[in-house]
Design an enzyme around this catalytic site. Structure first.
Site, PDB file in Angstrom:
ATOM      1  CG  HIS A 105      -1.680  -0.877   1.451  1.00  0.00           C
ATOM      2  ND1 HIS A 105      -1.311  -2.107   2.295  1.00  0.00           N
ATOM      3  CD2 HIS A 105      -3.196  -1.075   1.441  1.00  0.00           C
ATOM      4  CE1 HIS A 105      -2.218  -2.902   2.606  1.00  0.00           C
ATOM      5  NE2 HIS A 105      -3.505  -2.341   1.872  1.00  0.00           N
ATOM      6  CG  ASP A 108       1.716  -1.060   3.464  1.00  0.00           C
ATOM      7  OD1 ASP A 108       0.953  -0.685   4.315  1.00  0.00           O
ATOM      8  OD2 ASP A 108       1.408  -1.616   2.390  1.00  0.00           O
TER       9      ASP A 108
HETATM   10  C1  XUL Z   1      -7.319  -6.513   4.664  1.00  0.00           C
HETATM   11  C2  XUL Z   1      -6.582  -6.983   3.498  1.00  0.00           C
HETATM   12  C3  XUL Z   1      -5.682  -6.143   2.627  1.00  0.00           C
HETATM   13  C4  XUL Z   1      -5.752  -5.975   1.261  1.00  0.00           C
HETATM   14  C5  XUL Z   1      -5.133  -4.936   0.587  1.00  0.00           C
HETATM   15  O1  XUL Z   1      -7.988  -7.517   5.223  1.00  0.00           O
HETATM   16  O2  XUL Z   1      -6.790  -8.159   3.093  1.00  0.00           O
HETATM   17  O3  XUL Z   1      -4.408  -5.972   3.266  1.00  0.00           O
HETATM   18  O4  XUL Z   1      -5.021  -7.142   0.981  1.00  0.00           O
HETATM   19  O5  XUL Z   1      -5.552  -3.532   0.901  1.00  0.00           O
END
Ligand code: XUL
Ligand code: CO
Length: 441
Positions: A105, A108
């Site tokens: 993300h 992150d």
């Molecule tokens: C949350 C989840 C996230 C997604 C990406 O449960 O799985 O980490 O994979 O936003």
């Protein structure tokens, strides 16, 4: 604190395949990247990916206690320097693990600034190091995404927020995350609707919220064209957590939404095991729903705990589960742009850096075994012949004519009035089939 200067994992060498008899916990016993399965290397079948958020950012807290993770390279600050140092560590880890992909993300990898402009600047500064490390190691970006759920501005949702400026902010964040993903050669871009749902229906205009969500996704599709990003978008279903109900609740709900808003050509699904469990489904169910619609994109490989009702995101170690996953994946043509992405975290008690290796090695070996077992089931052909036999009446003249659209209610009524009763059914043989599957394990 003195500045950390690597290596972060001095006691770990590159993880190698040593075969099933190895007693070395820092070796693969089943994942042999070069080994061919159904004519394709295990590396290309599995396309393993490490997630940045759990593996490098999760402090391992739970609702009852603080984080326990010991990460000597991390000075705990939100500085860009710390974020850049963390990138080098992440790539040292992934290189030693021999993982070909990673996923992140925006928030992150780089700290959020006081303004959007500052956040974008931070992201650029870290993306520069990501790019250098990608070039140095050959490790690639499986997919990128924007975190549209952690900041308090997203408390009511991002695209589905009642606050139009929050929608605008989310759009700006997606634009930037898409640019960075594209610049890093990302092979996919994911939307997980973390808070795109509701907590209370009394204050919710659902129709409007769904329209807005679709609007944001269309904007992303349009912008991708503008910048020349040609990879797939993924939607990641999850029914709840953090909200009471999320609109992308399961594969079927996502497909319905994508069809309703004319997005099917641009989106595939990224399925996660623990999300399937929360939806009251098996992962196999979700894979079959997506696969049969031609929308199986990628998987977030993890597992829940049968005795804990929440999204524990544990590493997958259950061979039955990985066999089911790989059987469905092979059946629908294998992963192409997607991968086996370990959206999984070590548990709070496994706080040492070394545990990150054990967790990933275990997950990779579990999936390698699942792949080999699924391929053996397919090569043997007994399961397929049972399925073929089960549907054999559809190869009869009647079955073929119905499938070809040559019949109507009236013509079928005529036929059945003449026959009086349908041919007797055959047994489903579930127990025999389950015994058969156990033969391969
Ligand atoms: C949350 C989840 C996230 C997604 C990406 O449960 O799985 O980490 O994979 O936003
Ligand atoms: Co996920």
């Amino acid at each position: 604190m003195p500045t950390f200067s690597g290596p972060a994992f001095p006691d770990v060498e590159t993880i190698r395949f040593e075969g099933p008899d190895s007693r070395n916990p820092l070796a693969f016993r089943h994942y042999n990247a070069e080994e061919l399965v159904e004519g394709k290397s295990m590396r290309d079948h599995l396309r393993f990916s490490v997630v940045y958020w759990h593996t490098f950012r999760n402090p391992l807290g739970d609702p009852f206690g603080v984080g326990t993770a010991v990460r000597p390279w991390d000075d705990g600050t939100e500085s860009v320097e710390n974020a850049q140092r963390r990138v080098r560590v992440a790539f040292e880890f992934m290189e030693k693990l021999t993982a070909p992909y990673y996923a992140f993300h925006d928030r992150d990898v780089a700290p959020e600034g006081a303004t959007l402009a500052e956040s974008n600047k931070n992201l650029d500064a870290v993306a520069k190091v990501l790019k250098e490390e990608q070039q140095r190691t050959g490790i690639k970006l499986l997919w990128g995404t924007a975190n549209l759920f952690s900041n308090r501005r997203y408390m009511h949702g991002a695209a589905t927020s009642p606050n139009a400026e929050v929608f605008a902010y989310a759009a700006a964040q997606v634009k930037k995350a898409l640019e960075v993903t594209h610049d890093l050669g990302g092979e996919g871009y994911t939307f997980w609707g973390g808070r795109e749902g509701y907590q209370c229906l009394w204050n919710t205009d659902m129709h409007r919220e769904l329209d807005h969500l679709a609007k944001l996704l269309h904007m992303a599709v349009d912008y991708a064209k503008e910048i020349g990003y040609t990879g797939p978008f993924y939607i990641e279903p999850k029914p709840m957590e953090p909200t009471k109900h999320q609109y992308d609740s399961d594969a079927a709900a996502c497909l319905n939404f994508l069809r309703q808003y004319d997005l099917m050509d641009h989106f595939k699904l990224n399925l996660e095991t623990n999300h399937a469990t929360l939806a009251g489904h098996t992962m196999q169910h979700e894979l079959e729903v997506a696969g049969s619609a031609g929308s199986l994109g990628s998987i977030d490989a993890n597992t829940g705990d049968v005795l804990l009702g929440w999204d524990t995101d544990q590493f997958p170690t259950d061979i039955y589960l990985t066999t089911q996953c790989m059987h469905s994946i092979l059946k629908y043509g294998g992963l192409t742009t997607g991968g086996v992405n370990f959206d999984a975290k070590v548990r709070r008690e496994s706080f040492e850096p070394l545990d990150l290796f054990y967790a990933h090695i275990g997950g990779m070996d579990a999936f390698a075994r699942g792949l080999k077992i699924a391929a053996a089931i397919r090569a043997d052909g007994r399961l397929q012949s049972i399925v073929d036999e089960r549907y054999s009446s559809w190869s009869s003249p009647l079955g073929k004519d119905i499938e070809a659209g040559k019949h109507s209610l009236a013509s079928l009524e005529k036929l059945m009035l003449e026959k009086g009763e349908a041919t007797a059914n055959a047994s489903g043989r579930q127990e025999m089939i389950e015994n058969l599957i156990n033969d391969y394990l």
